[in-house]
Every structure is written in structure tokens, then in C-alpha cells.
Design a protein around this motif. Structure first.
Motif, PDB file in Angstrom:
ATOM      1  N   VAL A  34       6.304 -11.509   9.052  1.00 48.35           N
ATOM      2  CA  VAL A  34       4.983 -11.946   8.590  1.00 48.35           C
ATOM      3  C   VAL A  34       4.243 -12.630   9.736  1.00 48.35           C
ATOM      4  CG1 VAL A  34       3.758 -13.508   7.041  1.00 48.35           C
ATOM      5  CG2 VAL A  34       5.705 -12.176   6.200  1.00 48.35           C
ATOM      6  N   GLU A  35       3.015 -12.193   9.986  1.00 49.77           N
ATOM      7  CA  GLU A  35       2.191 -12.764  11.043  1.00 49.77           C
ATOM      8  C   GLU A  35       1.149 -13.733  10.509  1.00 49.77           C
ATOM      9  OE1 GLU A  35       0.518  -9.610  13.331  1.00 49.77           O
ATOM     10  OE2 GLU A  35       2.468  -8.734  13.849  1.00 49.77           O
ATOM     11  N   ASP A  36       0.573 -13.429   9.358  1.00 50.57           N
ATOM     12  CA  ASP A  36      -0.453 -14.301   8.802  1.00 50.57           C
ATOM     13  C   ASP A  36      -0.501 -14.098   7.296  1.00 50.57           C
ATOM     14  OD1 ASP A  36      -2.429 -16.227   8.838  1.00 50.57           O
ATOM     15  OD2 ASP A  36      -4.053 -14.773   9.065  1.00 50.57           O
ATOM     16  N   VAL A  37      -0.922 -15.149   6.583  1.00 53.60           N
ATOM     17  CA  VAL A  37      -0.981 -15.116   5.119  1.00 53.60           C
ATOM     18  C   VAL A  37      -2.311 -15.704   4.676  1.00 53.60           C
ATOM     19  CG1 VAL A  37       0.051 -15.933   2.963  1.00 53.60           C
ATOM     20  CG2 VAL A  37       1.518 -15.342   4.905  1.00 53.60           C
ATOM     21  N   SER A  38      -2.927 -15.074   3.689  1.00 57.63           N
ATOM     22  CA  SER A  38      -4.156 -15.598   3.085  1.00 57.63           C
ATOM     23  C   SER A  38      -3.999 -15.527   1.572  1.00 57.63           C
ATOM     24  CB  SER A  38      -5.371 -14.784   3.533  1.00 57.63           C
ATOM     25  OG  SER A  38      -6.536 -15.204   2.854  1.00 57.63           O
ATOM     26  N   VAL A  39      -4.195 -16.655   0.896  1.00 55.79           N
ATOM     27  CA  VAL A  39      -4.057 -16.723  -0.556  1.00 55.79           C
ATOM     28  C   VAL A  39      -5.391 -17.133  -1.159  1.00 55.79           C
ATOM     29  CG1 VAL A  39      -2.799 -17.735  -2.479  1.00 55.79           C
ATOM     30  CG2 VAL A  39      -1.647 -17.417  -0.283  1.00 55.79           C
ATOM     31  N   ALA A  40      -5.930 -16.304  -2.035  1.00 51.38           N
ATOM     32  CA  ALA A  40      -7.165 -16.618  -2.758  1.00 51.38           C
ATOM     33  C   ALA A  40      -6.802 -16.872  -4.213  1.00 51.38           C
ATOM     34  CB  ALA A  40      -8.166 -15.478  -2.627  1.00 51.38           C
ATOM     35  N   VAL A  41      -6.763 -18.124  -4.604  1.00 49.34           N
ATOM     36  CA  VAL A  41      -6.330 -18.473  -5.955  1.00 49.34           C
ATOM     37  C   VAL A  41      -7.312 -17.964  -7.001  1.00 49.34           C
ATOM     38  CG1 VAL A  41      -5.782 -20.402  -7.485  1.00 49.34           C
ATOM     39  CG2 VAL A  41      -5.095 -20.490  -5.090  1.00 49.34           C
ATOM     40  N   GLN A  42      -8.594 -18.082  -6.727  1.00 47.12           N
ATOM     41  CA  GLN A  42      -9.611 -17.728  -7.713  1.00 47.12           C
ATOM     42  C   GLN A  42      -9.549 -16.255  -8.088  1.00 47.12           C
ATOM     43  OE1 GLN A  42     -13.575 -18.743  -6.550  1.00 47.12           O
ATOM     44  NE2 GLN A  42     -14.354 -18.686  -8.630  1.00 47.12           N
ATOM     45  N   THR A  43      -9.304 -15.387  -7.123  1.00 50.82           N
ATOM     46  CA  THR A  43      -9.243 -13.951  -7.402  1.00 50.82           C
ATOM     47  C   THR A  43      -7.817 -13.468  -7.628  1.00 50.82           C
ATOM     48  OG1 THR A  43      -9.184 -13.487  -5.015  1.00 50.82           O
ATOM     49  CG2 THR A  43     -11.336 -13.461  -6.098  1.00 50.82           C
ATOM     50  N   GLY A  44      -6.821 -14.322  -7.393  1.00 51.00           N
ATOM     51  CA  GLY A  44      -5.437 -13.919  -7.602  1.00 51.00           C
ATOM     52  C   GLY A  44      -4.950 -12.902  -6.595  1.00 51.00           C
ATOM     53  N   VAL A  45      -5.409 -13.005  -5.349  1.00 51.25           N
ATOM     54  CA  VAL A  45      -5.068 -12.024  -4.325  1.00 51.25           C
ATOM     55  C   VAL A  45      -4.281 -12.694  -3.201  1.00 51.25           C
ATOM     56  CG1 VAL A  45      -5.973 -10.443  -2.575  1.00 51.25           C
ATOM     57  CG2 VAL A  45      -7.031 -10.553  -4.832  1.00 51.25           C
ATOM     58  N   LEU A  46      -3.193 -12.064  -2.831  1.00 51.75           N
ATOM     59  CA  LEU A  46      -2.384 -12.488  -1.689  1.00 51.75           C
ATOM     60  C   LEU A  46      -2.472 -11.402  -0.626  1.00 51.75           C
ATOM     61  CD1 LEU A  46      -0.082 -14.034  -0.162  1.00 51.75           C
ATOM     62  CD2 LEU A  46       1.533 -12.773  -1.618  1.00 51.75           C
ATOM     63  N   LYS A  47      -2.889 -11.786   0.586  1.00 53.48           N
ATOM     64  CA  LYS A  47      -2.972 -10.842   1.696  1.00 53.48           C
ATOM     65  C   LYS A  47      -2.003 -11.271   2.789  1.00 53.48           C
ATOM     66  CE  LYS A  47      -7.459 -11.207   2.281  1.00 53.48           C
ATOM     67  NZ  LYS A  47      -8.827 -10.956   2.794  1.00 53.48           N
ATOM     68  N   ILE A  48      -1.229 -10.303   3.266  1.00 54.94           N
ATOM     69  CA  ILE A  48      -0.220 -10.587   4.280  1.00 54.94           C
ATOM     70  C   ILE A  48      -0.427  -9.627   5.449  1.00 54.94           C
ATOM     71  CG2 ILE A  48       2.240 -10.774   4.779  1.00 54.94           C
ATOM     72  CD1 ILE A  48       2.728 -10.983   1.785  1.00 54.94           C
ATOM     73  N   ARG A  49      -0.536 -10.178   6.634  1.00 56.78           N
ATOM     74  CA  ARG A  49      -0.603  -9.363   7.847  1.00 56.78           C
ATOM     75  C   ARG A  49       0.785  -9.359   8.481  1.00 56.78           C
ATOM     76  NH1 ARG A  49      -5.632  -9.039  11.790  1.00 56.78           N
ATOM     77  NH2 ARG A  49      -6.355  -8.274   9.794  1.00 56.78           N
ATOM     78  N   HIS A  50       1.278  -8.172   8.755  1.00 55.50           N
ATOM     79  CA  HIS A  50       2.648  -8.051   9.265  1.00 55.50           C
ATOM     80  C   HIS A  50       2.750  -6.858  10.191  1.00 55.50           C
ATOM     81  CE1 HIS A  50       3.391  -4.689   6.410  1.00 55.50           C
ATOM     82  NE2 HIS A  50       2.570  -5.385   5.635  1.00 55.50           N
ATOM     83  N   GLY A  51       3.914  -6.711  10.786  1.00 53.35           N
ATOM     84  CA  GLY A  51       4.107  -5.656  11.764  1.00 53.35           C
ATOM     85  C   GLY A  51       4.473  -4.303  11.194  1.00 53.35           C
ATOM     86  N   GLY A  52       4.554  -4.194   9.872  1.00 56.76           N
ATOM     87  CA  GLY A  52       4.838  -2.907   9.256  1.00 56.76           C
ATOM     88  C   GLY A  52       6.238  -2.780   8.708  1.00 56.76           C
ATOM     89  N   ASP A  53       7.099  -3.764   8.958  1.00 59.33           N
ATOM     90  CA  ASP A  53       8.476  -3.679   8.489  1.00 59.33           C
ATOM     91  C   ASP A  53       8.733  -4.635   7.328  1.00 59.33           C
ATOM     92  OD1 ASP A  53       8.102  -5.915   9.975  1.00 59.33           O
ATOM     93  OD2 ASP A  53       9.967  -5.786  11.114  1.00 59.33           O
ATOM     94  N   LEU A  54       7.692  -5.060   6.628  1.00 59.77           N
ATOM     95  CA  LEU A  54       7.833  -5.975   5.505  1.00 59.77           C
ATOM     96  C   LEU A  54       7.905  -5.172   4.211  1.00 59.77           C
ATOM     97  CD1 LEU A  54       7.818  -8.934   4.476  1.00 59.77           C
ATOM     98  CD2 LEU A  54       5.331  -8.717   4.263  1.00 59.77           C
TER      99      LEU A  54
END
Length: 222
Positions: A34-54
């Protein structure tokens, strides 16, 4: 040539305050790749930036460990993810109103157990303490489970942990009735206060508080 990072999106059910977002952010960052994580509680969305092996299952399992339900979307490159926009409103809502969520049902169950304890204590005073201890256990066991799970994944001082410590302390000082009355407030408060959105730091990573020299002077010049 360096491979372009991928951004995977997940719809998460059960997030309802900024504390939820911080717990998820901390736990997901511990996953390898995992390289970076963004959590938006209001919309219920979790975004994860990774190298492709997650693996999606690793993320979903981490969410389950914290007591949340996740659903994976297709991974995309950074450019495509930026243009994709937020998910539809139906996906954000999780398909169920807040009063039918797991936390709302737990609150109702705690309230029912508390009323039963009051009734039983009135009819049989010798059983009052045991009735309130049982009512306390109905709400405290799920909360304590979430507290210790969050602690294992990087958030030792969550609201669930503080409530668990307070409730156990109340039992030791002979205040089981008060503890049983307060425990239902924790899941209920967090369900009623839906939203909360991202924290300011998550929405505006580059934002900073204005320094004294940046603020306009209130002095009058002669």
C-alpha cells in the motif's frame, strides 16, 4: 520502466464518523504494497493506491477485522480513477437506512436488555445486580471486540476502547446500572450522527493553518 501505480476502490458499510475513517486508514496502511490511502466517510468510499500486488481479499479481511463490511470495485490507474468520480448514491447508502444498520439494531437490543433489567430488578431486588451485569454484557461484548481489534491494527485508543475501560471500571466500583445505561449511547450516537466526511487533512493535504505573518494586520496605520 516503472509500473504505473493502481488505485483500487472499495465501498465500505458501517463508517459513520471521522474516527471510523482514521481507524480504517491506519489499518489499511499496514498492508504490504500500500502506497497511499484515502477514506471518505460521507460517501463510504475507500481508495487505495498500490503497486498492483494488493489482493482484494486482504483489504476486505482487514475491514472485517475492524467490524466493517466492504465491497471491491475494479482497480484502475490513477488517471482513470480521477475521472471516474464518486459512486452512485445507491452505492453510497449501502442499500439500507441508518436505523436498520447493525449498530442501530445493537442499540435497540441494548435498550431492550436495559428495560428488562429494570423490570427484573423491580420484581426481584436480589437479582438486580446480575440483571444489570447481563444487560451491560449485551452491549459491551461487541464494543470490546471492536476495541481490541482496532488496537491490534494500530488504533489502541479508539472510542470503543475508552468505553470498554470506563464500563469495566464502573462495574468494579459498584455502578453496573450506570454503565449499562451508558453503553447503548455509543453505537446509537454514531449511527444518528451519520456522515462527518473526510477530515480536513484528508480533503486538503496541502492545506495549512495561516501563520501570524500571513494574517492581515488589524492595526491602523497613521
Amino acid at each position: 520502466m516503472t509500473a504505473q501505480p493502481l488505485e483500487s476502490r472499495y465501498r465500505v458499510t458501517g463508517m459513520d464518523c471521522a474516527s471510523c475513517g482514521r481507524k480504517i486508514d491506519t489499518a489499511i496502511r499496514r498492508l504490504p504494497g500500500v502506497e497511499d490511502v484515502s477514506v471518505a466517510v460521507q460517501t463510504g468510499v475507500l481508495k487505495i493506491r498500490h503497486g498492483g500486488d494488493l489482493a482484494d481479499e486482504a483489504v476486505l479481511q482487514q475491514l472485517r477485522n475492524l467490524g466493517y463490511i466492504g465491497e471491491a470495485a475494479a482497480p484502475t490507474s490513477g488517471a482513470v480513477a480521477a475521472a471516474a468520480g464518486p459512486p452512485p448514491a445507491a452505492a453510497r447508502a449501502g442499500g439500507a437506512p441508518w436505523w436498520w444498520t447493525g449498530k442501530a439494531r445493537l442499540t435497540a437490543l441494548c435498550g431492550l436488555a436495559l428495560l428488562s433489567a429494570y423490570g427484573l430488578g423491580t420484581l426481584f431486588p436480589s437479582l438486580e445486580r446480575y440483571a444489570f451485569l447481563a444487560a451491560l454484557a449485551v452491549g459491551l461484548i461487541p464494543i470490546a471486540s471492536r476495541a481490541f481489534s482496532a488496537a491490534r491494527h494500530g488504533t489502541p485508543f479508539s472510542i470503543e476502547m475508552l468505553m470498554t475501560i470506563a464500563a469495566v471500571g464502573a462495574v468494579f466500583i459498584g455502578a453496573a446500572e450506570e454503565a449499562a445505561a451508558v453503553v447503548p449511547v455509543v453505537p446509537g450516537r454514531r449511527d444518528a450522527r451519520r456522515g462527518g466526511g473526510r477530515t480536513r487533512a484528508q480533503e486538503h493535504p496541502g492545506a495549512r493553518r495561516p501563520r501570524a505573518q500571513d494574517r492581515p494586520s488589524s492595526r491602523r496605520t497613521g
